[in-house]
Enzyme design. Structure first.
Site, PDB file in Angstrom:
ATOM      1  N   GLY A  46      43.779 -12.397  44.876  1.00  0.00           N
ATOM      2  CA  GLY A  46      43.593 -12.311  43.799  1.00  0.00           C
ATOM      3  C   GLY A  46      43.830 -12.208  42.900  1.00  0.00           C
ATOM      4  N   GLN A  51      46.917 -14.046  34.636  1.00  0.00           N
ATOM      5  CA  GLN A  51      47.180 -14.849  35.312  1.00  0.00           C
ATOM      6  C   GLN A  51      46.765 -16.239  34.707  1.00  0.00           C
ATOM      7  OE1 GLN A  51      47.280 -13.244  39.760  1.00  0.00           O
ATOM      8  NE2 GLN A  51      48.992 -13.874  38.974  1.00  0.00           N
ATOM      9  N   CYS A  92      53.475 -14.185  44.548  1.00  0.00           N
ATOM     10  CA  CYS A  92      52.431 -14.244  43.410  1.00  0.00           C
ATOM     11  C   CYS A  92      51.740 -15.773  42.599  1.00  0.00           C
ATOM     12  CB  CYS A  92      52.995 -13.068  42.200  1.00  0.00           C
ATOM     13  SG  CYS A  92      52.164 -13.190  40.928  1.00  0.00           S
ATOM     14  N   LEU A  93      51.093 -15.840  42.833  1.00  0.00           N
ATOM     15  CA  LEU A  93      50.405 -16.727  41.742  1.00  0.00           C
ATOM     16  C   LEU A  93      51.299 -17.115  40.566  1.00  0.00           C
ATOM     17  CD1 LEU A  93      46.802 -17.261  42.690  1.00  0.00           C
ATOM     18  CD2 LEU A  93      48.489 -18.036  44.330  1.00  0.00           C
ATOM     19  N   HIS A 134      48.806  -4.765  43.436  1.00  0.00           N
ATOM     20  CA  HIS A 134      48.444  -5.880  42.756  1.00  0.00           C
ATOM     21  C   HIS A 134      47.987  -6.418  40.999  1.00  0.00           C
ATOM     22  CE1 HIS A 134      51.176  -9.348  43.698  1.00  0.00           C
ATOM     23  NE2 HIS A 134      50.851  -9.929  42.852  1.00  0.00           N
ATOM     24  N   GLU A 135      47.161  -6.468  41.582  1.00  0.00           N
ATOM     25  CA  GLU A 135      45.922  -7.023  40.475  1.00  0.00           C
ATOM     26  C   GLU A 135      45.761  -5.716  39.562  1.00  0.00           C
ATOM     27  OE1 GLU A 135      45.646  -9.836  40.732  1.00  0.00           O
ATOM     28  OE2 GLU A 135      46.053 -10.007  42.795  1.00  0.00           O
ATOM     29  N   HIS A 138      48.967  -5.866  38.060  1.00  0.00           N
ATOM     30  CA  HIS A 138      49.229  -7.127  36.063  1.00  0.00           C
ATOM     31  C   HIS A 138      49.203  -6.777  35.354  1.00  0.00           C
ATOM     32  CE1 HIS A 138      50.933 -11.108  38.532  1.00  0.00           C
ATOM     33  NE2 HIS A 138      49.821 -10.841  39.417  1.00  0.00           N
TER      34      HIS A 138
HETATM   35 NI    NI Z   1      50.239 -11.440  41.176  1.00  0.00          NI
END
Ligand code: NI
Length: 169
Positions: A46, A51, A92-93, A134-135, A138
């Site tokens: 995701g 991000q 998380c990226l 999660h997204e 964000h």
């Molecule tokens: Ni994330």
């Protein structure tokens, strides 16, 4: 298409609530293509637009069930239902190198527009439920680590500060 740079924890764009998309045109569709390419390259399941430094309410998800692609586009998503509970490891990226077990709901229902501007309803359990939460977090300026008990969060913040000082962040 282009792979974009993923911004890391500490960049203010990740703490700001993203603005709704008003017009779904070529620019947004290009953004979405770049987001998928960046997410698959990372690799991740995701990615939210902030991000990659874009403060718009757009996220992409692909949990790749049975190794097959299942790309989901979420423009201006709204969480409409949450049920049940899960306690699983998440990462998380934008916070590379960390994984923590956090509490999430086990079922999520989210409405959004897709890249054609069509209204979609995404429902998911397990991994997909977690990705949807999660997204959408964000896009509201929230991170998964915000769901952790304060002491665990402090430990991660301290480690990030250390890495920043050593220019490893
Ligand atoms: Ni994330």
């Amino acid at each position: 298409m282009a792979i974009r740079k993923i911004v890391k924890y500490g960049d203010p764009v990740l703490r700001k609530k993203c603005s709704p998309v008003n017009v779904i045109g070529n620019e947004i569709r290009k953004l979405i293509r770049d987001m998928f390419e960046t997410m698959y390259d990372a690799p991740g399941i995701g990615l939210a637009a902030n991000q990659i430094g874009v403060g718009l309410s757009v996220a992409v998800i692909d949990i790749q069930p049975q190794g097959k692609r299942m790309p989901l586009v979420l423009i201006n998503p709204k969480v409409v239902e949450l049920k049940g509970h899960l306690f699983e490891e998440e990462g998380c990226l934008s916070i590379p190198g960390f994984l923590s077990k956090i509490k999430r709901h086990g079922f999520a229902k989210v409405t959004a527009l897709n890249e054609k501007g069509l209204p979609m309803t995404y429902t998911g359990e397990g991994l997909l439920a977690r990705a949807l939460q999660h997204e959408t977090d964000h896009l509201n300026g929230k991170f998964y680590i915000d769901h952790l008990p304060i002491l665990k969060r402090w430990k991660i913040f301290a480690e990030i500060r250390k890495r920043k000082k050593s220019h490893l962040w």
